[in-house]
Each structure stands twice: as structure tokens, then as C-alpha cells.
Design a protein around this motif. Structure first.
Motif, mmCIF file in Angstrom:
data_model
loop_
_atom_site.group_PDB
_atom_site.id
_atom_site.type_symbol
_atom_site.label_atom_id
_atom_site.label_comp_id
_atom_site.label_asym_id
_atom_site.label_seq_id
_atom_site.Cartn_x
_atom_site.Cartn_y
_atom_site.Cartn_z
ATOM 1 N N MET A 1 19.438 -5.478 73.173
ATOM 2 C CA MET A 1 20.313 -6.065 74.175
ATOM 3 C C MET A 1 19.638 -5.913 75.531
ATOM 4 N N ARG A 2 19.507 -6.981 76.224
ATOM 5 C CA ARG A 2 18.786 -6.959 77.495
ATOM 6 C C ARG A 2 19.643 -6.460 78.651
ATOM 7 N N ARG A 3 20.913 -6.823 78.678
ATOM 8 C CA ARG A 3 21.796 -6.401 79.762
ATOM 9 C C ARG A 3 23.224 -6.387 79.255
ATOM 10 N N VAL A 4 24.059 -5.678 79.952
ATOM 11 C CA VAL A 4 25.469 -5.584 79.558
ATOM 12 C C VAL A 4 26.211 -6.804 80.089
ATOM 13 N N LEU A 5 26.910 -7.475 79.194
ATOM 14 C CA LEU A 5 27.720 -8.635 79.559
ATOM 15 C C LEU A 5 29.165 -8.363 79.184
ATOM 16 N N PRO A 6 30.112 -8.875 79.939
ATOM 17 C CA PRO A 6 31.514 -8.712 79.544
ATOM 18 C C PRO A 6 31.790 -9.536 78.284
ATOM 19 N N ALA A 7 32.800 -9.123 77.542
ATOM 20 C CA ALA A 7 33.201 -9.885 76.363
ATOM 21 C C ALA A 7 33.617 -11.287 76.801
ATOM 22 N N ARG A 8 33.299 -12.268 75.971
ATOM 23 C CA ARG A 8 33.595 -13.662 76.305
ATOM 24 C C ARG A 8 34.470 -14.254 75.210
ATOM 25 N N TYR A 9 35.352 -15.145 75.600
ATOM 26 C CA TYR A 9 36.276 -15.769 74.664
ATOM 27 C C TYR A 9 36.086 -17.279 74.711
ATOM 28 N N PRO A 10 36.187 -17.952 73.558
ATOM 29 C CA PRO A 10 35.968 -19.409 73.544
ATOM 30 C C PRO A 10 37.140 -20.160 74.153
ATOM 31 N N THR A 11 36.878 -21.370 74.572
ATOM 32 C CA THR A 11 37.952 -22.216 75.094
ATOM 33 C C THR A 11 38.645 -22.964 73.961
ATOM 34 N N GLY A 12 38.035 -22.969 72.797
ATOM 35 C CA GLY A 12 38.613 -23.598 71.607
ATOM 36 C C GLY A 12 38.573 -22.604 70.463
#
Length: 66
Positions: free
Chosen positions: A1-12
């Protein structure tokens, strides 16, 4: 993992393959650091494959495996 990203949720609907940020959201982790730690502990499945080419390759998780 290169960097910490927040959790993401799909629009569909949830996609069949997800990068770490979306897989983290699918499993209700706050960010990719928590998700990757769970993968290393064996609490969540390892990546089901890789996507991209060369230096841009990144792990992806199958929705079915998650």
C-alpha cells in the motif's frame, strides 16, 4: 500500500473487483491502513488479482471473496 486512503463507497452497486479503498468501505473499515492490517493478520482475504501495468499495478479484491 503506497498511502493511506479513506474508505470509499460506490455511487451505484458494488463492483465485481475493488481496489483497497473500496474494499475497505465494503467491509466497514475507516481507511486502507486498517484494511491492509486486517489482510496481513489474515482477518480478510488476500487480493484476488492485480490490475494495471508496470509500476501502476495495484491489488484488487473480488466482491465474491470479500
Amino acid at each position: 500500500m503506497r498511502r493511506v486512503l479513506p474508505a470509499r463507497y460506490p455511487t451505484g452497486p458494488w463492483p465485481a473487483q475493488m481496489r483497497a479503498d473500496m474494499a475497505a468501505g465494503f467491509l466497514d473499515f475507516r481507511d486502507t491502513a486498517e484494511f491492509v492490517a486486517a489482510v496481513k493478520r489474515g482477518d480478510t482475504p488476500p487480493p484476488s488479482g492485480m490490475r494495471g501495468k508496470g509500476d501502476n499495478r495495484e491489488p484488487v479484491w473480488s466482491r465474491a471473496a470479500l
